[in-house]
Design an enzyme around this catalytic site. Structure first.
Site, short mmCIF file in Angstrom:
data_model
loop_
_atom_site.label_atom_id
_atom_site.label_comp_id
_atom_site.label_asym_id
_atom_site.label_seq_id
_atom_site.Cartn_x
_atom_site.Cartn_y
_atom_site.Cartn_z
N GLN A 139 0.48 -1.15 7.34
CA GLN A 139 0.55 -2.54 7.91
C GLN A 139 0.87 -2.44 9.27
OE1 GLN A 139 0.65 -3.93 3.70
NE2 GLN A 139 0.91 -5.89 5.30
N ARG B 155 1.52 -11.29 -0.46
CA ARG B 155 0.57 -11.67 0.50
C ARG B 155 1.58 -13.29 0.42
NH1 ARG B 155 -5.76 -12.54 -0.52
NH2 ARG B 155 -6.08 -13.13 1.33
N CYS B 156 2.95 -12.97 0.26
CA CYS B 156 3.40 -14.46 0.46
C CYS B 156 4.69 -15.24 2.21
CB CYS B 156 4.86 -14.59 -0.85
SG CYS B 156 6.31 -13.61 -0.21
N GLU C 134 -2.22 -16.24 3.85
CA GLU C 134 -1.02 -16.19 2.33
C GLU C 134 -0.93 -17.56 1.83
OE1 GLU C 134 1.92 -13.06 4.14
OE2 GLU C 134 1.58 -13.73 5.03
#
Ligand code: PCD
Length: 788
Positions: free
Chosen positions: A223, A373-374, A743
């Site tokens: 990423q 995803r936070c 997110e």
């Protein structure tokens, strides 16, 4: 307020539901993922992994493997030690083994690697390697890790205990006083279990070292390709890998979700193997390796307390957390924030006093503390505060919506400075909750609930009114390994008025090829269809920190707007020259400069682009391009209100989500269809850990959920039907008024679900349930509390 659509569908700027440009290749099966790439002479790597959570390695015997046809090499920690490559830094400045020389620290840890001419031969050779272990006492429980007689894990660092760091923020004394003076105090232990992102594509790479050029190309599921390149140059510079000789290419990625931010040992071993052998080496994890050995998320043991007046004004928040990081702190947080942005835990509420402390420990588990995803520990923060508000409402006998309205930061308080130091950019929390309540029919539901309760039925309504914090930088506070967190766009307009734009971020499915093109279309009036977006190749893309923490729109998206505006300024000069007027006499509308008062005298952006290469003003540089490195002045604070309604089956403990309404606010929306897709995916990834996902270890440190047989993921069948809506409160500092959104839904959803289940069971004295809320857990509660 809605995002105004200023461009026609032919241009497709902001606010258009443009279909995703990248989907053509995905739908035709023409995506190019790492495993699709095959290079001439490519070798394959597979990894021997430890069956023990903690053991000494007595010997490794590779003789049988090396004798197999097609096996080229076996690499151990001792081999890497010769080049000082057996340890590597983590993004948090801790150290992690690439391959062990003496001890293994978790089950499934890399022990040795086989390089062979074929993937299957490599796998067979892994079976043929004999490793002799001497098992050591494992430390599995983080509370046990802190006991004085617990085995010390990181003796390599000269440590004498398993404590990693202590971090605190807020005013301890003032908070203490507020608790002493409070009418009401509530306290709750909350465990947020270890989970794993389980993206469709596992991790992998092809390391391709070309000895003739001394150049290393790594195709890699990352990423953050630029960060990898720089980190590699810093750790492997001494073996001749200098930064201009390293090219990291992140091709199509099948989901990242935070799990593809860290650099895993497999990547580094493949690179070492390619450099040693002078051939390309491919490594692709299988599903179980991905689940068992890659970085996990969460694993926070939280004790939270709220102080309040008897009429429900929250006066203080206090939180103490124990964070289990496994055997190394391999979180991917900005350097100054070891617990990420957990200090957003005062949430959407105007709480005057707060104090938060987090202690991190080592255990014999895979390393991590990355996101699922936070956005840097925000889910943990939101879960804690949204749960606590409900615990307080229950104690006060007050409706949880009413309690929220009483404590929300009010719209006129923005920019709002929180007790823990953040400056929230904008928000309208009451509006979002009101909208969600109207959509779901809140009052009516409460009436229905009262009736059904009287009949002994279990129906629950849960609210979560969360505030997110995304878009790191600003670079004065945020860096990773010292590299400042800005992001970039390089934009070139071709002579025929088409464009290519390159970015320092990297889409993993979010749709950047479409939304960045829409931003440029918005600013320049060049159709989004004519804007080619490229990311992920460090030889061509401008430097950037990558895509995670919903930062791409707040940083690189802003950079796209700013680069386009620079281009437009030059275009204005060319237009003035072509129309023989002064710049002040020109008016801009998307795609055209017109002479004020003489609207038929005009030039299009396409004509200007052509002139930039064929007829540019004397004394001006030819060409039409710009680069912008955007350093945001603040983070963006998206928010939302979610309401969940559940029915619980008394016989089985099964929780059925009857309805789930999600009202989100991410400021101005670039592509409403993509944002809805992000929310749908995000809600499903909030539902999953709330209801089923959890990495479980036994007391020996064996993972009990090492495959999808036991690590449960929701399919379309289990997933509820999401009802989405939005409010629009623009960010005052983002050039487009946009906030991140990727997110939000995962951050906000779990608390709404738990609050609904607890609400259903509250008449029986239930005040809290830890996620995941499995049918068995609920069934047990029903029996313990005498409900059935
Ligand atoms: N948008 C719009 N508008 C607004 C915002 C946004 O339109 N306002 C859009 C954009 O453009 C993009 C998307 O949406 O396309 C997203 O965005 P953002 O929010 O900015 O974010 P980004 O950065 O891009 O991304 C990231 C995220 C994250 S972070 C995650 S996890 C996840 C999400 O994203 N991941 C993923 N989502 C997704 N999707 C997909 N498909 N895949 C993936 O993988 Mo981390 O930190 O990493 O944990």
């Amino acid at each position: 307020m809605e995002t105004e659509v200023r461009t026609p569908p032919t241009i497709c700027g902001m606010g258009h539901r443009m279909k995703r440009k990248e989907d053509a290749r995905f739908l035709f099966g023409k995506g190019r993922y790492v495993d699709d790439i095959k290079l001439p002479g490519m070798l394959y790597m597979d990894i021997v992994r430890s069956p023990f959570a903690h053991a000494r390695i007595k010997s490794i015997n590779a003789e049988r493997a090396l004798a197999m046809d097609g096996v080229v090499a076996v690499i151990t920690g001792k081999d890497l030690e010769k080049y000082n490559l057996h340890w590597m830094p983590t993004l948090m400045g801790d150290t992690q083994m690439v391959l062990p020389t003496d001890r293994v620290m978790y089950q499934a840890q890399e022990v040795a690697a086989v390089i062979a001419t074929d993937r299957y031969i490599a796998a067979d050779a892994v079976e043929a390697i004999e490793v002799e272990y001497e098992p050591l006492e494992p430390v599995v429980d983080p509370f046990r890790a802190l006991e004085p007689d617990a085995p010390v894990l990181r003796t390599d660092k000269g440590k004498t205990d398993n404590h990693i760091w202590h971090w605190e923020v807020g005013d301890r004394e003032a908070t203490e006083r507020a608790f002493q003076e409070a009418d009401v105090v509530v306290k709750q232990q909350i465990y947020i279990p270890r989970i794993h992102v389980a993206s469709i594509e596992t991790c992998g790479c092809i390391a391709d070292y070309n000895p003739a050029e001394g150049k290393l190309t790594v195709y890699m599921t990352t990423q953050a390709p630029h960060v990898v390149r720089t980190a590699l140059a810093l750790v492997a510079g001494h073996v001749g890998l200098s930064e201009e000789k390293i090219r990291v290419i992140s091709p199509d990625i099948g989901g990242g979700f935070g799990g593809k931010v860290p650099t895993y040992p497999g990547y580094v071993i493949a690179i070492a193997a390619s450099v040693l052998l002078g051939k390309p080496v491919k490594w692709i994890e299988d599903r179980s390796e991905n689940l068992q050995a890659d970085s996990f998320a969460r694993d926070y043991h939280i004790t939270a307390e709220l102080a309040a007046t008897k009429d429900g004004k929250i006066t203080a928040l206090r939180i103490k957390t124990l964070a289990d990081h496994g055997y190394t702190d391999a979180a991917a947080n900005p350097s100054k924030f070891p617990a990420g942005l957990f200090s957003i835990c005062t949430g959407s509420y105007d709480i005057k006093h707060a104090f938060v402390e987090v202690d991190a420990v080592y255990t014999n588990k895979p390393p991590g503390g990355v996101a699922y995803r936070c956005s840097f520990r925000v889910t943990e923060a939101v879960h804690a505060i949204e749960r606590m508000v409900d615990v307080l409402a229950q104690k006060l006998g007050m409706d949880p919506a009413e309690l929220r309205f009483r404590n929300f930061v009010q719209p006129d308080q923005f920019p709002y400075k929180s007790a823990l130091g953040w400056e929230y950019d904008s928000g309208n929390y009451p509006a979002a909750l009101r909208k969600a309540m109207d959509l779901i029919g809140y009052e009516e539901l409460r009436r229905e609930q009262a009736e059904r309760r009287a009949r002994g039925e279990l129906i629950g309504i849960g609210i979560s009114s969360f505030t997110e914090i995304v878009g790191a930088g600003p670079s004065r506070h945020f860096d990773i390994l010292g590299i400042k967190m800005f992001d970039s766009c390089e934009l070139r307009i071709h002579p025929t008025g088409k464009a290519i734009a390159r970015f320092g971020t990297k889409s993993q499915g979010q749709g950047h090829e479409t939304t960045y093109a829409q931003i440029i279309a918005e600013e320049l009036g060049i159709p989004a269809a004519h804007v080619q977006v490229e990311e992920g190749d460090t030889d061509t893309a401008p430097y950037g920190l990558g895509t995670y923490a919903s930062r791409s729109t707040p940083t690189a998206g802003a950079a796209a707007a700013m680069a386009a505006r620079k281009v437009r300024e030059k275009a204005r000069k060319i237009a003035a020259y072509l129309l023989e007027v002064s710049e002040e006499d020109l008016e801009w509308e998307p795609g055209v400069f017109r002479v004020k008062g003489a609207p038929d005298k005009s030039v299009t952006i396409q004509e200007i682009a052509f002139a930039a290469y064929t007829n540019h003003p004397p004394g001006m540089e030819a060409g039409l391009e710009a680069v912008h490195y955007y350093d945001p002045p603040n983070l963006t604070f998206p928010f939302g209100s979610y309401i969940c309604v559940v029915d619980i089956d008394k016989g089985t403990g099964q929780v059925k989500i009857r309805r789930f309404v999600a009202v989100d606010d991410c400021g101005h929306v670039i592509n409403p269809m993509i944002v809805e897709g992000q929310i749908h995916g995000g809600l499903t990834m909030g539902f999953a850990p709330a209801m089923m996902e959890e990495l479980v270890y036994d007391e020996e440190g064996n993972i009990l959920t090492g495959s999808f047989m036991d690590y449960l993921l929701p399919t379309a069948v289990e997933t509820p039907r999401w009802e989405t809506a939005r409010t629009v409160t623009p960010s005052p500092h983002h050039p487009l008024g946009a906030k991140g959104v990727g997110e939000s839904a995962t951050v906000g959803a779990p608390a709404a679900i738990v609050n609904a289940v607890v609400d259903a069971l509250s008449p029986y004295g239930v005040t809290h349930i830890d996620i995941p809320i499995t049918p068995y857990k609920v069934w047990k509660i029903l029996h313990e509390k005498g409900v059935v």
